[in-house]
Design a protein around this motif. Structure first.
Motif, short mmCIF file in Angstrom:
data_model
loop_
_atom_site.label_atom_id
_atom_site.label_comp_id
_atom_site.label_asym_id
_atom_site.label_seq_id
_atom_site.Cartn_x
_atom_site.Cartn_y
_atom_site.Cartn_z
N PRO A 203 0.86 -1.18 0.05
CA PRO A 203 -0.12 0.15 0.01
C PRO A 203 0.88 1.24 -0.16
CG PRO A 203 0.24 -1.05 2.06
CD PRO A 203 0.91 -1.93 1.36
N ARG A 204 0.64 2.11 -1.11
CA ARG A 204 1.43 3.44 -1.08
C ARG A 204 0.84 4.54 -0.43
NH1 ARG A 204 6.81 2.15 -2.02
NH2 ARG A 204 6.77 0.55 -3.57
N LYS A 205 -0.53 4.70 -0.52
CA LYS A 205 -1.41 5.82 -0.31
C LYS A 205 -2.63 5.60 -0.08
CE LYS A 205 -0.29 9.95 -2.24
NZ LYS A 205 -0.13 11.06 -3.22
N GLU A 206 -3.39 6.19 1.07
CA GLU A 206 -4.60 5.94 1.10
C GLU A 206 -5.19 7.25 1.43
OE1 GLU A 206 -7.05 2.95 2.85
OE2 GLU A 206 -7.51 4.07 4.55
N GLU A 207 -6.14 8.12 0.65
CA GLU A 207 -6.88 9.35 0.82
C GLU A 207 -8.27 9.29 1.04
OE1 GLU A 207 -4.35 12.36 -1.96
OE2 GLU A 207 -5.10 10.54 -3.05
N SER A 243 10.58 -12.75 10.43
CA SER A 243 11.93 -12.78 11.26
C SER A 243 12.98 -12.25 10.15
CB SER A 243 12.40 -14.25 11.67
OG SER A 243 12.54 -14.84 10.39
N ASP A 244 12.85 -12.15 8.89
CA ASP A 244 13.74 -11.47 7.83
C ASP A 244 13.32 -9.93 7.49
OD1 ASP A 244 15.25 -13.81 7.80
OD2 ASP A 244 14.06 -14.54 5.80
N GLY A 245 12.24 -9.58 8.40
CA GLY A 245 11.91 -8.25 8.21
C GLY A 245 11.13 -7.98 7.10
N ILE A 246 10.51 -8.82 6.52
CA ILE A 246 9.62 -8.60 5.34
C ILE A 246 8.24 -8.15 5.75
CG2 ILE A 246 8.38 -9.97 3.35
CD1 ILE A 246 10.56 -11.71 3.29
N PRO A 247 7.64 -7.08 5.46
CA PRO A 247 6.18 -6.73 5.58
C PRO A 247 5.24 -7.90 5.49
CG PRO A 247 7.52 -4.85 4.53
CD PRO A 247 8.13 -6.15 4.41
N GLU A 264 -2.61 -14.74 11.25
CA GLU A 264 -1.49 -13.62 11.39
C GLU A 264 -0.07 -13.89 11.71
OE1 GLU A 264 -2.29 -10.43 14.26
OE2 GLU A 264 -4.46 -11.19 14.43
N ASP A 265 -0.38 -15.17 12.56
CA ASP A 265 1.15 -15.75 13.07
C ASP A 265 1.65 -16.79 12.10
OD1 ASP A 265 1.02 -14.30 15.54
OD2 ASP A 265 -0.25 -15.67 16.52
N LEU A 266 0.57 -17.41 11.44
CA LEU A 266 0.92 -18.62 10.59
C LEU A 266 1.69 -18.06 9.16
CD1 LEU A 266 0.82 -21.75 9.94
CD2 LEU A 266 -1.42 -21.19 8.95
N VAL A 267 1.12 -17.01 8.74
CA VAL A 267 1.66 -16.32 7.49
C VAL A 267 3.18 -16.25 7.61
CG1 VAL A 267 1.83 -14.51 5.85
CG2 VAL A 267 -0.51 -15.70 6.39
N PRO A 268 3.67 -15.31 8.66
CA PRO A 268 5.36 -15.02 8.51
C PRO A 268 6.02 -16.40 8.99
CG PRO A 268 4.02 -13.93 10.44
CD PRO A 268 2.83 -14.85 9.54
N GLU A 269 5.21 -17.41 9.91
CA GLU A 269 6.11 -18.67 10.42
C GLU A 269 6.12 -19.38 8.91
OE1 GLU A 269 5.25 -22.87 12.73
OE2 GLU A 269 3.90 -21.18 13.11
N SER A 285 6.83 -7.86 0.02
CA SER A 285 5.98 -8.08 1.23
C SER A 285 5.14 -9.36 0.95
CB SER A 285 4.98 -6.98 1.12
OG SER A 285 4.04 -7.09 0.09
N VAL A 286 4.53 -9.87 2.12
CA VAL A 286 3.86 -10.97 1.94
C VAL A 286 2.62 -10.88 2.74
CG1 VAL A 286 4.76 -12.27 4.00
CG2 VAL A 286 3.82 -13.77 2.25
N GLY A 287 1.44 -11.82 2.82
CA GLY A 287 0.27 -11.59 3.52
C GLY A 287 -0.88 -12.57 2.91
N ALA A 288 -2.13 -12.12 3.53
CA ALA A 288 -3.12 -13.05 3.03
C ALA A 288 -4.34 -12.07 3.12
CB ALA A 288 -3.35 -14.24 4.18
N THR A 289 -5.41 -12.57 2.36
CA THR A 289 -6.69 -12.02 2.36
C THR A 289 -7.69 -13.19 2.78
OG1 THR A 289 -6.17 -10.20 0.89
CG2 THR A 289 -8.65 -10.66 1.11
#
Length: 466
Positions: A203-207, A243-247, A264-269, A285-289
Motif C-alpha cells: 500500500p502506497r497511499k490512502e486518501e 523474522s527476515d523483516g519482510i512486511p 496472522e502468526d501462521l503467514v510469517p511462520e 511483502s507477503v500476506g493473505a486476504t
C-alpha cells in the motif's frame, strides 16, 4: 520482460525507435492474436511486451459498477500496425496510443487497436484505454467461477486462468509479466463508513476525500495478469513482519475472524520456513486476504497476498504461500506446465507435514499411490505435464501426481541434491518464465544422472506407474 525499474530509461530512448521527421513510416504488420499457447490459443497476444500497467478504478459496490482507465506501457517486438488486448465485456469509451486517438474494434474477447502511426520495432509505447460497465463473472466448464465476483459486502477479482481480462485490458497470458500500479476509489457506504481495499504488493497511499476513499497499491516485481487481485469489503487489517523483516499485510473478514485467528502468526511462520527450504522470499511483502465467500470452493495464490474464501487450514496456507516461489516468481511459459505450480505447492504441503511431526512424504506418497489418501481420486486421469484441455489444468493429476513426480526425483537423487535443485530453480528463474524441460535439465545437471525414464514415466505416460 523488462523490469519496472527500466521504465524511465526505456521512455528516454523510445523516441530514437519511433519515426522521426523525414523518416518513412513502415507499413508494419498486425501483432499475433494469441500467445501461441496450445491449451488457450486465443489468450494473450503477440507483437509487444508489456512492462507496466497503471490501473485506475472507480468502483461502486452497491451497483457493482466500474469506471476505469488502463495505461499500458509496452515495447514493440516488431513493426506494429495493429495489436490486440484481451478484454471480456465492459464498454470501451476511448483508446489512445502515445497520446493520439487510436481506432478500436471489439471481437469476442479481443480489443483490437489501430494506432495513428505504426509503432517501430523496439519502441516503447503507451496505450491508454478508458472503459466502464459491470465486470463479468466467468463460469468455467467444471462449474467453478472466476473473474469479477461479488461478495456479501463488496467484490473480489480472481484471474486464473482467464478471469483477469474481465476487469482490465491487457496481455493476459502468463508469459508476459509486468509491474503494476493499482489505484482504487470507492465511495463510503450509506452510513459514511469506508470500504477497505486490498490488492497486490504494498500500500502506497490512502486518501480520504470526504465521500470516498482512494487506495494505491504497487507491485514492482513482475506479475502475470492472472495473479492480479483487487478485493473490496470490510476487513480487520493486521500488519507485521517476518523474522527476515519482510512486511506482512493480512486482511480478515470479520465473519471469519474467529476461525482465522491464527493466520496472522501462521503467514510469517510459513514464509520463514519456506525461505529455508526454497530460497529467499522473492517479493517485497507477503500476506493473505481471508474473505467470506461461501460456495466459492477454492483459494488462489494471488501475488504477495493469497486469497482465501474462508478461514484456511494450515496446509492450504502452506500451499498458497509456496506458490509465491513456484508459479508467481517462477511462472510457467505455457499453461501445459501448470504442474510446475501445483505439483510443487502440493509437495510443499507434504514437506511441511514432514517437518512438523505429521506424516512423512514417503507415507503421503504411498497413500496417494494406493488410493487411500482423500485427495488421490482422479490423479491417474492423465499425465500431469500433458493436460488434455485448458479447463483440466486444475485437475487432480497436476497436483497429486505432480507432487509424486517430485518425490520420485528426491528418492533418485537424494535430499542434498534435491533441495539444492529447488533453491537453484527459484534463483535462476526468479521473476521469469520457465518450462518443464528447464526443470528436467536442471535436475540432470545437478545430479549428473540420466533421469529421462523417470520423468517420462511420471510426467508423460498415461496410467498408473508401478
Amino acid at each position: 520482460m523488462r523490469p519496472y525499474a527500466w521504465l524511465t530509461a526505456l521512455a528516454l530512448v523510445a523516441g530514437a525507435a519511433c519515426t522521426g521527421p523525414g523518416d518513412e513510416t513502415p507499413a508494419g504488420r498486425p501483432g499475433a492474436r494469441g500467445a501461441g499457447d496450445a491449451l488457450f490459443p486465443e489468450l494473450g497476444n503477440g507483437g509487444y511486451d508489456v512492462a507496466h500497467y497503471a490501473l485506475t478504478l472507480d468502483y461502486v459496490p452497491e451497483t457493482n459498477h466500474l469506471k476505469a482507465t488502463a495505461v499500458i506501457t509496452a515495447r514493440a517486438t516488431q513493426d506494429l500496425s495493429r495489436f490486440d488486448l484481451d478484454l471480456a465485456g465492459l464498454t470501451v469509451r476511448r483508446a489512445e496510443v502515445d497520446g493520439a486517438k487510436a481506432r478500436f474494434t471489439r471481437e469476442k474477447n479481443e480489443l483490437v487497436l489501430t494506432p495513428e502511426k505504426t509503432v517501430r520495432d523496439g519502441a516503447t509505447f503507451e496505450t491508454t484505454v478508458t472503459y466502464d460497465g459491470t465486470p463479468r463473472m466467468i463460469e468455467d466448464a467444471d462449474g467453478g467461477v472466476e473473474g469479477w465476483i461479488e461478495t456479501d459486502d463488496g467484490s473480489t477479482a480472481l484471474g486464473e486462468p482467464t478471469g483477469s481480462m474481465t476487469w482490465f485490458p491487457g496481455n493476459h497470458h502468463p508469459s508476459d509479466k509486468a509491474a503494476y500500479d493499482i489505484t482504487v476509489s470507492v465511495p463510503k457506504d450509506e452510513d459514511g463508513d469506508p470500504y477497505d481495499v486490498v490488492s497486490n504488493g504494498e500500500p502506497r497511499k490512502e486518501e480520504d476525500e470526504g465521500k470516498r476513499v482512494t487506495s494505491h497499491w504497487r507491485s514492482e516485481e513482475p506479475m502475470a495478469g492472472y495473479l492480479a487481485n483487487v478485493t473490496v469489503g470490510y476487513f480487520d487489517l493486521h500488519q507485521g513482519r517476518t523474522s527476515d523483516g519482510i512486511p506482512v499485510h493480512i486482511a480478515v473478514d470479520p465473519d471469519e475472524a474467529e476461525d482465522a485467528e491464527g493466520v496472522e502468526d501462521l503467514v510469517p511462520e510459513v514464509t520463514d520456513w519456506a525461505s529455508e527450504r526454497f530460497g529467499p522470499y522473492p517479493f517485497s511483502s507477503v500476506g493473505a486476504t481471508v474473505d467470506h465467500l461461501p460456495g466459492l470452493g477454492y483459494a488462489l495464490e494471488t501475488q504477495t497476498r493469497p486469497y482465501f474464501d474462508e478461514a484456511p487450514e494450515d496446509t492450504l496456507v502452506v500451499h498458497e504461500l509456496a506458490h509465491q516461489w513456484f508459479g508467481n516468481s517462477v511462472t510457467p511459459r505455457e499453461w501445459k506446465d501448470m504442474w510446475l505450480n501445483e505439483g510443487f505447492a502440493t509437495y510443499a504441503e507434504w514437506l511441511w507435514q514432514e517437518d512438523h511431526d505429521g506424516d512423512t512424504a514417503d507415507e503421503i506418497f504411498d497413500a496417494f499411490h494406493d488410493g487411500s489418501h482423500p485427495e488421490s481420486e482422479g490423479i491417474w486421469d492423465f499425465p500431469p505435464a500433458a493436460p488434455p484441455s485448458g479447463p483440466r489444468t486444475s485437475d487432480p493429476p497436476v497436483y497429486g501426481r505432480g507432487a509424486m513426480t517430485l518425490h520420485k526425483v528426491r528418492e533418485e537423487i537424494g535430499d542434498d541434491v534435491f533441495f539444492d535443485v529447488l533453491r537453484t530453480w527459484t534463483r535462476q528463474h526468479r521473476h521469469q518464465n520457465a518450462r518443464t524441460e528447464d526443470f528436467i535439465a536442471l535436475c540432470e545437471e545437478k545430479s549428473g544422472a540420466d533421469l529421462s525414464d523417470l520423468f517420462a514415466t511420471w510426467l508423460y505416460e498415461p496410467g498408473k506407474p508401478d
